[in-house]
Design an enzyme around this catalytic site. Structure first.
Site, PDB file in Angstrom:
ATOM      1  N   CYS A   5       0.804  -1.218   0.000  1.00 44.23           N
ATOM      2  CA  CYS A   5       0.000   0.000   0.000  1.00 44.23           C
ATOM      3  C   CYS A   5       0.841   1.275   0.000  1.00 44.23           C
ATOM      4  CB  CYS A   5      -0.962   0.003   1.188  1.00 44.23           C
ATOM      5  SG  CYS A   5      -2.048  -1.445   1.244  1.00 44.23           S
ATOM      6  N   HIS A  32      -3.238   7.129   2.657  1.00 52.87           N
ATOM      7  CA  HIS A  32      -3.676   5.841   2.115  1.00 52.87           C
ATOM      8  C   HIS A  32      -5.106   5.574   2.566  1.00 52.87           C
ATOM      9  CE1 HIS A  32      -4.042   1.721   1.108  1.00 52.87           C
ATOM     10  NE2 HIS A  32      -3.828   1.258   2.318  1.00 52.87           N
ATOM     11  N   ASN A  78     -10.174  -0.216   0.178  1.00 53.19           N
ATOM     12  CA  ASN A  78      -8.715  -0.139   0.177  1.00 53.19           C
ATOM     13  C   ASN A  78      -8.200  -0.702  -1.148  1.00 53.19           C
ATOM     14  OD1 ASN A  78      -5.963  -0.441   0.544  1.00 53.19           O
ATOM     15  ND2 ASN A  78      -6.119  -1.330   2.594  1.00 53.19           N
TER      16      ASN A  78
END
Length: 328
Positions: free
Chosen positions: A122, A255, A285
């Site tokens: 990520c 993020h 996500n």
């Protein structure tokens, strides 16, 4: 003359298939797994996510996002002299040929520009941006295409409601170019392999097949605790490097993993929540794609204007984390 790197174009792509929490809950109920829209929203802030169609790959989504970024930058594919693609879900087992090379071919680049994948989960887009910034400032490259592209739906265990509800698919891209005006003001990267086991896909390839689990596994509480801590620290490091204070920041784009983590980070930075760009509610996500997706959305809806200072942050498996401060 001092060379700076500057973002001159952004783009993003989401698969057509959008799945709401209720639709996902209904699918899981058929397998005897209980969840609900309220349960998912209360723990993550996520209301929906997008899933790639069968046969749709990271490279396909990366190409779609890249074309939009190139259009915004008013460049052609052959103006690009370096491609950096961040992904944890490459087109091929073993990661080769690299998804960046596949993207290069699908975009029609014929100028021999180097292309490479970056694997920092990520945080991958932050790593890619930092590499591009260094390459441009060194004079080695002029126009760099940085992409984050993921199909996490293919590594999710839909028998595990604690993880399968959190992730989605998508891609985001930016074109970073040499400029005589400041653009990327600071980048800061970190990693600590001592936390490798709290977020991973632990399977390995053996005799042409997966040995062990090929599904994402996560210790949610450990990830939450670590993410909140490191995101604040790396943000302050980037601010110090840029010679800025938190109040100088116009927008925070962390993020997009969990709304509680994002709110906590903003509060620790003493940034008002109206400076926080949020897409996790609609996208889930999307790993390395989440920051460029959110950046592109805020650029295209008019929130982010020329001259604005943006704090970008990523944190992911490895454990990796990083931040960048850019002036648009």
């Amino acid at each position: 003359m001092t060379i700076f790197s500057k973002i001159i174009g952004t783009g993003s792509y989401l698969p057509a298939k959008k799945v709401s929490n209720q639709e996902l809950a209904d699918q899981l109920a058929k397998k005897g797994i209980e969840t609900s829209d309220e349960w998912i929203v209360s723990r993550s802030g996520i209301s929906s996510r997008h899933y790639a169609d069968d046969g749709e790959k990271s490279s396909d989504m990366g190409v779609a996002a890249a074309k939009k970024a190139l259009e915004a930058a008013k460049l052609t594919p052959n103006d690009i002299d370096l491609i950096i693609l961040a992904t944890s879900t490459p087109d091929f087992i073993g990661g080769f040929p690299s998804t960046a090379c596949v993207v290069q071919n699908k975009l029609g680049l014929t100028n021999g520009a180097p292309a490479m994948d970056v694997q920092a989960v990520c945080s991958g887009f932050m790593y890619g941006m930092s590499i591009a910034d260094s390459m441009i400032k060194s004079g080695a490259h002029k126009n760099v295409l940085v992409i984050g592209a993921e199909v996490f739906s293919r590594i999710l265990n839909f028998d595990d409601r604690t993880t399968c509800v959190l992730f989605g698919d998508g891609a985001g891209a930016v074109v970073m170019s040499a400029s005589n005006e400041p653009g990327v003001l600071a980048t800061k990267l970190h990693a600590d392999g001592g936390y490798a086991d709290i977020l991973s896909v632990p399977g390995t390839v053996q005799d042409g097949a997966i040995a062990g689990s090929g599904y994402l596994q996560m210790d949610g509480q450990a990830v939450f605790k670590l993410a909140v801590s490191v995101l604040e620290k790396v943000a302050n490091e980037a601010l110090a490097q840029a010679g800025l204070n938190a109040e100088d920041i116009d927008w925070l784009i962390p993020h997009q993993a969990n709304l509680r983590i994002m709110h906590s980070t903003a509060k620790k930075m003493r940034l008002p929540l109206d400076k926080l760009v949020v897409t996790v509610d609609q996208h889930g996500n999307t790993s390395a794609a989440s920051v460029p997706l959110a950046l592109d959305q805020a650029v295209r809806d008019g929130r982010i204007q020329s001259g604005h200072k943006i704090l970008l942050e990523g944190v992911g498996g490895g454990f990796t984390w990083g931040a960048a401060i850019v002036q648009m």
